[in-house]
Design a protein around this motif. Structure first.
Motif, PDB file in Angstrom:
ATOM      1  N   UNK A   3       0.832  -1.196   0.000  1.00 44.96           N
ATOM      2  CA  UNK A   3       0.000   0.000   0.000  1.00 44.96           C
ATOM      3  C   UNK A   3       0.866   1.244   0.000  1.00 44.96           C
ATOM      4  N   UNK A   4       0.267   2.345  -0.433  1.00 46.51           N
ATOM      5  CA  UNK A   4       0.940   3.638  -0.487  1.00 46.51           C
ATOM      6  C   UNK A   4      -0.010   4.689   0.067  1.00 46.51           C
ATOM      7  N   UNK A   5       0.518   5.600   0.869  1.00 42.70           N
ATOM      8  CA  UNK A   5      -0.279   6.698   1.388  1.00 42.70           C
ATOM      9  C   UNK A   5       0.340   8.020   0.979  1.00 42.70           C
ATOM     10  N   UNK A   6      -0.476   8.889   0.444  1.00 43.33           N
ATOM     11  CA  UNK A   6      -0.076  10.270   0.178  1.00 43.33           C
ATOM     12  C   UNK A   6      -0.995  11.131   1.047  1.00 43.33           C
ATOM     13  N   UNK A   7      -0.476  11.632   2.161  1.00 48.90           N
ATOM     14  CA  UNK A   7      -1.352  12.225   3.175  1.00 48.90           C
ATOM     15  C   UNK A   7      -1.971  13.557   2.778  1.00 48.90           C
ATOM     16  N   UNK A   8      -1.415  14.222   1.776  1.00 49.45           N
ATOM     17  CA  UNK A   8      -1.939  15.537   1.370  1.00 49.45           C
ATOM     18  C   UNK A   8      -2.670  15.424   0.041  1.00 49.45           C
ATOM     19  N   UNK A   9      -3.941  15.862   0.033  1.00 51.52           N
ATOM     20  CA  UNK A   9      -4.670  15.878  -1.236  1.00 51.52           C
ATOM     21  C   UNK A   9      -4.139  16.978  -2.152  1.00 51.52           C
ATOM     22  N   UNK A  22       4.634  14.339  -0.083  1.00 55.56           N
ATOM     23  CA  UNK A  22       4.940  13.248   0.839  1.00 55.56           C
ATOM     24  C   UNK A  22       4.353  11.914   0.379  1.00 55.56           C
ATOM     25  N   UNK A  23       5.079  10.838   0.726  1.00 56.92           N
ATOM     26  CA  UNK A  23       4.648   9.492   0.381  1.00 56.92           C
ATOM     27  C   UNK A  23       5.197   8.517   1.407  1.00 56.92           C
ATOM     28  N   UNK A  24       4.350   7.656   1.929  1.00 61.32           N
ATOM     29  CA  UNK A  24       4.811   6.543   2.751  1.00 61.32           C
ATOM     30  C   UNK A  24       4.258   5.254   2.163  1.00 61.32           C
ATOM     31  N   UNK A  25       4.933   4.143   2.442  1.00 56.48           N
ATOM     32  CA  UNK A  25       4.572   2.893   1.783  1.00 56.48           C
ATOM     33  C   UNK A  25       4.609   1.736   2.774  1.00 56.48           C
ATOM     34  N   UNK A  26       3.999   0.652   2.365  1.00 59.89           N
ATOM     35  CA  UNK A  26       4.063  -0.597   3.114  1.00 59.89           C
ATOM     36  C   UNK A  26       4.176  -1.729   2.106  1.00 59.89           C
ATOM     37  N   UNK A  27       5.221  -2.555   2.262  1.00 59.19           N
ATOM     38  CA  UNK A  27       5.426  -3.674   1.338  1.00 59.19           C
ATOM     39  C   UNK A  27       6.297  -4.702   2.027  1.00 59.19           C
ATOM     40  N   UNK A  28       6.109  -5.956   1.696  1.00 63.91           N
ATOM     41  CA  UNK A  28       6.988  -6.981   2.248  1.00 63.91           C
ATOM     42  C   UNK A  28       8.216  -7.087   1.355  1.00 63.91           C
ATOM     43  N   UNK A  71      11.660   5.154   8.105  1.00 61.31           N
ATOM     44  CA  UNK A  71      10.368   5.833   8.135  1.00 61.31           C
ATOM     45  C   UNK A  71       9.439   5.358   7.020  1.00 61.31           C
ATOM     46  N   UNK A  72       9.880   4.396   6.250  1.00 56.42           N
ATOM     47  CA  UNK A  72       9.147   3.872   5.078  1.00 56.42           C
ATOM     48  C   UNK A  72       8.548   5.012   4.268  1.00 56.42           C
ATOM     49  N   UNK A  73       9.418   5.968   3.930  1.00 60.69           N
ATOM     50  CA  UNK A  73       8.946   7.129   3.173  1.00 60.69           C
ATOM     51  C   UNK A  73       9.760   7.311   1.906  1.00 60.69           C
ATOM     52  N   UNK A  74       9.166   8.015   0.975  1.00 56.33           N
ATOM     53  CA  UNK A  74       9.816   8.306  -0.302  1.00 56.33           C
ATOM     54  C   UNK A  74       9.250   9.637  -0.788  1.00 56.33           C
ATOM     55  N   UNK A  75       9.674  10.726  -0.153  1.00 52.26           N
ATOM     56  CA  UNK A  75       9.128  12.042  -0.452  1.00 52.26           C
ATOM     57  C   UNK A  75       9.754  12.632  -1.710  1.00 52.26           C
ATOM     58  N   UNK A  76       8.921  13.255  -2.513  1.00 50.63           N
ATOM     59  CA  UNK A  76       9.361  13.914  -3.743  1.00 50.63           C
ATOM     60  C   UNK A  76       9.695  15.369  -3.442  1.00 50.63           C
ATOM     61  N   UNK A  77      10.778  15.872  -4.043  1.00 53.89           N
ATOM     62  CA  UNK A  77      11.202  17.239  -3.745  1.00 53.89           C
ATOM     63  C   UNK A  77      11.672  17.936  -5.006  1.00 53.89           C
ATOM     64  N   UNK A  78      11.516  19.257  -4.955  1.00 53.61           N
ATOM     65  CA  UNK A  78      12.109  20.097  -5.996  1.00 53.61           C
ATOM     66  C   UNK A  78      12.556  21.378  -5.322  1.00 53.61           C
ATOM     67  N   UNK A  79      13.791  21.781  -5.484  1.00 57.87           N
ATOM     68  CA  UNK A  79      14.321  22.935  -4.761  1.00 57.87           C
ATOM     69  C   UNK A  79      13.617  24.246  -5.089  1.00 57.87           C
TER      70      UNK A  79
END
Lengths: 116, 115
Positions: A3-9, A22-28, A71-79
């Protein structure tokens, strides 16, 4: 199941300011993580991926993402955001075992609005 | 080079009719995926092909949905006896292989409206 969660609409940012989605995930097992962008009435465009190695990955259009295993996260960024970055962004994960692990599981998407 | 193409781009059909959606993957891509994007459900996996076989069809919502791929290239998604809840954008993607490190490249989608 994965599963993947993006907490901000939606994320609003002024042009020239840093952008984070922001992005957090759950996977085996080991995660394979992806970011895609969707412009209106268009398909999804690949931005970048994390497979292994360096936790900071760089992609298209000046975007980068930071993998954080603890933190099982994979946040996207742009300076420095541009008005043209306004779009819908999706985080996705692949993992697990067997054929079922080959599909992409997407988060719900985050709409980014960059104001001039 | 040419990307993933899908046809038609838009399809309006009456409830109860059958529809066929077509996907042409990027040349040389052996894996092909179908997803559905709708307001209520987000992006959902439907089925994927490696060559002409479908190792995972777990996302097909009912037996009204079927897909095939011939010659390791073009794929067709068929929806029989369409229902209003089938209205969505159907996205096709392809990748060099089925391995998890390969990114998927998406087509522009087919917008299906069932009236």
């Amino acid at each position: 199941a994965q599963s993947v969660a993006q907490p901000e609409d939606q994320v609003n940012v002024a042009e020239g300011n840093p952008l984070t989605v922001k992005c957090t995930y759950s996977v085996s097992g080991n995660p394979y993580l992806f970011w895609y962008v969707q412009y209106p009435n268009r398909g999804l465009q690949f931005l970048l991926k994390y497979i292994t190695g360096d936790n900071l990955v760089k992609g298209s259009y000046g975007f980068e993402a930071e993998f954080n295993k603890s933190q099982t996260s994979f946040h996207l960024k742009k300076p420095s955001a541009l008005v043209s970055d306004s779009a819908l962004y999706f985080c996705a994960v692949r993992g697990g075992v067997g054929a079922a692990g080959n599909k992409l599981t997407f988060g719900g998407g985050t709409r980014v609005l960059v104001k001039p | 080079g040419a990307g993933v193409s899908q046809s038609p781009s838009n399809k309006v059909t009456e409830k109860g009719k059958d529809v066929e959606l077509r996907c042409d993957p990027i040349s040389g891509h052996t894996a092909l995926y179908w997803y559905r994007q709708s307001l209520g459900q987000g992006l959902e996996f439907l089925i994927y092909f490696q060559g002409n076989s479908a190792p995972d069809k777990s996302g097909l919502p009912s037996d009204r949905f079927s897909a095939e791929r011939t010659g390791g290239s073009v794929s067709t998604l068929t929806i029989q006896r369409t229902q209003q809840e089938d209205s969505a954008v159907y996205l096709c993607a392809s990748s060099l292989g089925q391995g998890r490190s390969y990114e998927q490249y998406f087509g522009p989608g087919t917008r299906l409206t069932v009236t």
